[in-house]
Motif scaffolding. Structure first.
Motif, PDB file in Angstrom:
ATOM      1  N   UNK A  27       0.839  -1.203   0.000  1.00 13.40           N
ATOM      2  CA  UNK A  27       0.000   0.000   0.000  1.00 13.40           C
ATOM      3  C   UNK A  27       0.879   1.259   0.000  1.00 13.40           C
ATOM      4  N   UNK A  28       1.984   1.217   0.729  1.00 14.54           N
ATOM      5  CA  UNK A  28       2.913   2.342   0.751  1.00 14.54           C
ATOM      6  C   UNK A  28       3.508   2.615  -0.621  1.00 14.54           C
ATOM      7  N   UNK A  29       3.838   1.541  -1.346  1.00 13.77           N
ATOM      8  CA  UNK A  29       4.363   1.696  -2.706  1.00 13.77           C
ATOM      9  C   UNK A  29       3.302   2.310  -3.618  1.00 13.77           C
ATOM     10  N   UNK A  30       2.072   1.815  -3.518  1.00 15.40           N
ATOM     11  CA  UNK A  30       0.986   2.330  -4.362  1.00 15.40           C
ATOM     12  C   UNK A  30       0.747   3.814  -4.106  1.00 15.40           C
ATOM     13  N   UNK A  31       0.660   4.182  -2.849  1.00 16.43           N
ATOM     14  CA  UNK A  31       0.381   5.588  -2.517  1.00 16.43           C
ATOM     15  C   UNK A  31       1.535   6.501  -2.898  1.00 16.43           C
ATOM     16  N   UNK A  33       3.538   6.032  -5.473  1.00 14.96           N
ATOM     17  CA  UNK A  33       3.418   6.213  -6.931  1.00 14.96           C
ATOM     18  C   UNK A  33       2.315   7.219  -7.260  1.00 14.96           C
ATOM     19  N   UNK A  34       1.181   7.116  -6.556  1.00 15.18           N
ATOM     20  CA  UNK A  34       0.074   8.053  -6.792  1.00 15.18           C
ATOM     21  C   UNK A  34       0.504   9.484  -6.489  1.00 15.18           C
ATOM     22  N   UNK A  35       1.179   9.675  -5.373  1.00 12.32           N
ATOM     23  CA  UNK A  35       1.619  11.017  -4.987  1.00 12.32           C
ATOM     24  C   UNK A  35       2.596  11.584  -6.019  1.00 12.32           C
ATOM     25  N   UNK A  41       1.550  15.534 -12.764  1.00 15.30           N
ATOM     26  CA  UNK A  41       0.387  16.172 -13.385  1.00 15.30           C
ATOM     27  C   UNK A  41       0.299  17.658 -13.047  1.00 15.30           C
ATOM     28  N   UNK A  42       0.876  18.043 -11.910  1.00 15.93           N
ATOM     29  CA  UNK A  42       0.916  19.461 -11.538  1.00 15.93           C
ATOM     30  C   UNK A  42       2.038  20.211 -12.259  1.00 15.93           C
ATOM     31  N   UNK A  43       2.846  19.471 -13.005  1.00 16.30           N
ATOM     32  CA  UNK A  43       3.935  20.101 -13.746  1.00 16.30           C
ATOM     33  C   UNK A  43       5.204  20.297 -12.939  1.00 16.30           C
ATOM     34  N   UNK A  65      11.203   8.987  -8.393  1.00 17.45           N
ATOM     35  CA  UNK A  65      12.039   9.255  -9.566  1.00 17.45           C
ATOM     36  C   UNK A  65      11.508   8.520 -10.791  1.00 17.45           C
ATOM     37  N   UNK A  66      11.045   7.289 -10.605  1.00 19.56           N
ATOM     38  CA  UNK A  66      10.481   6.514 -11.718  1.00 19.56           C
ATOM     39  C   UNK A  66       9.217   7.179 -12.259  1.00 19.56           C
ATOM     40  N   UNK A  67       8.377   7.681 -11.377  1.00 19.37           N
ATOM     41  CA  UNK A  67       7.137   8.335 -11.797  1.00 19.37           C
ATOM     42  C   UNK A  67       7.407   9.661 -12.497  1.00 19.37           C
ATOM     43  N   UNK A  68       8.511  10.297 -12.146  1.00 19.18           N
ATOM     44  CA  UNK A  68       8.880  11.593 -12.737  1.00 19.18           C
ATOM     45  C   UNK A  68       9.943  11.419 -13.821  1.00 19.18           C
ATOM     46  N   UNK A  69      10.005  10.234 -14.409  1.00 18.56           N
ATOM     47  CA  UNK A  69      11.066   9.848 -15.334  1.00 18.56           C
ATOM     48  C   UNK A  69      11.355  10.871 -16.437  1.00 18.56           C
ATOM     49  N   UNK A  70      10.377  11.496 -17.033  1.00 19.14           N
ATOM     50  CA  UNK A  70      10.744  12.429 -18.108  1.00 19.14           C
ATOM     51  C   UNK A  70      11.733  13.510 -17.661  1.00 19.14           C
TER      52      UNK A  70
END
Length: 94
Positions: A27-31, A33-35, A41-43, A65-70
């Motif tokens: 659950x910690x990993x999922x949350x 990633x969501x955050x 999405x906020x740029x 870092x993975x979620x913000x990969x670009x």
């Protein structure tokens, strides 16, 4: 300089092991990633993600870092973010 503060995700309960080696729960990993996706999405664009050496904090930094990969933020592990460190230690590193 703009700082965004993010606390580590939900970690496993303290068992017989060391507090510094408590991993994130599923659950910690999922949350986490969501955050991080929410920041994307906020740029929000990050140059670096600073983390304490605690396992759960390092895992959180990696997932973010993975979620913000670009933007490919680098991960900086620093003892200045360990529990009980005075804020002045981190301020001097910043």
């Amino acid at each position: 300089m703009i700082l965004y503060l993010m606390r580590h995700g939900i970690a496993a309960d303290l068992g017989a092991g060391s507090d510094s080696e408590r991993p994130l729960t599923h659950k910690g990993e999922q949350r986490t990633r969501q955050a991080a996706r929410g920041l994307m999405h906020l740029g929000v664009k990050l140059d670096a993600i600073w983390s304490s050496p605690l396992l759960r904090a390092r895992q959180t930094a990696t997932l973010a870092a993975e979620a913000l990969k670009p933007t490919n933020p680098k991960i900086v592990i620093t003892s200045a973010l360990e529990p009980d460190q005075p804020p002045a230690v981190l301020f001097s590193e910043l």
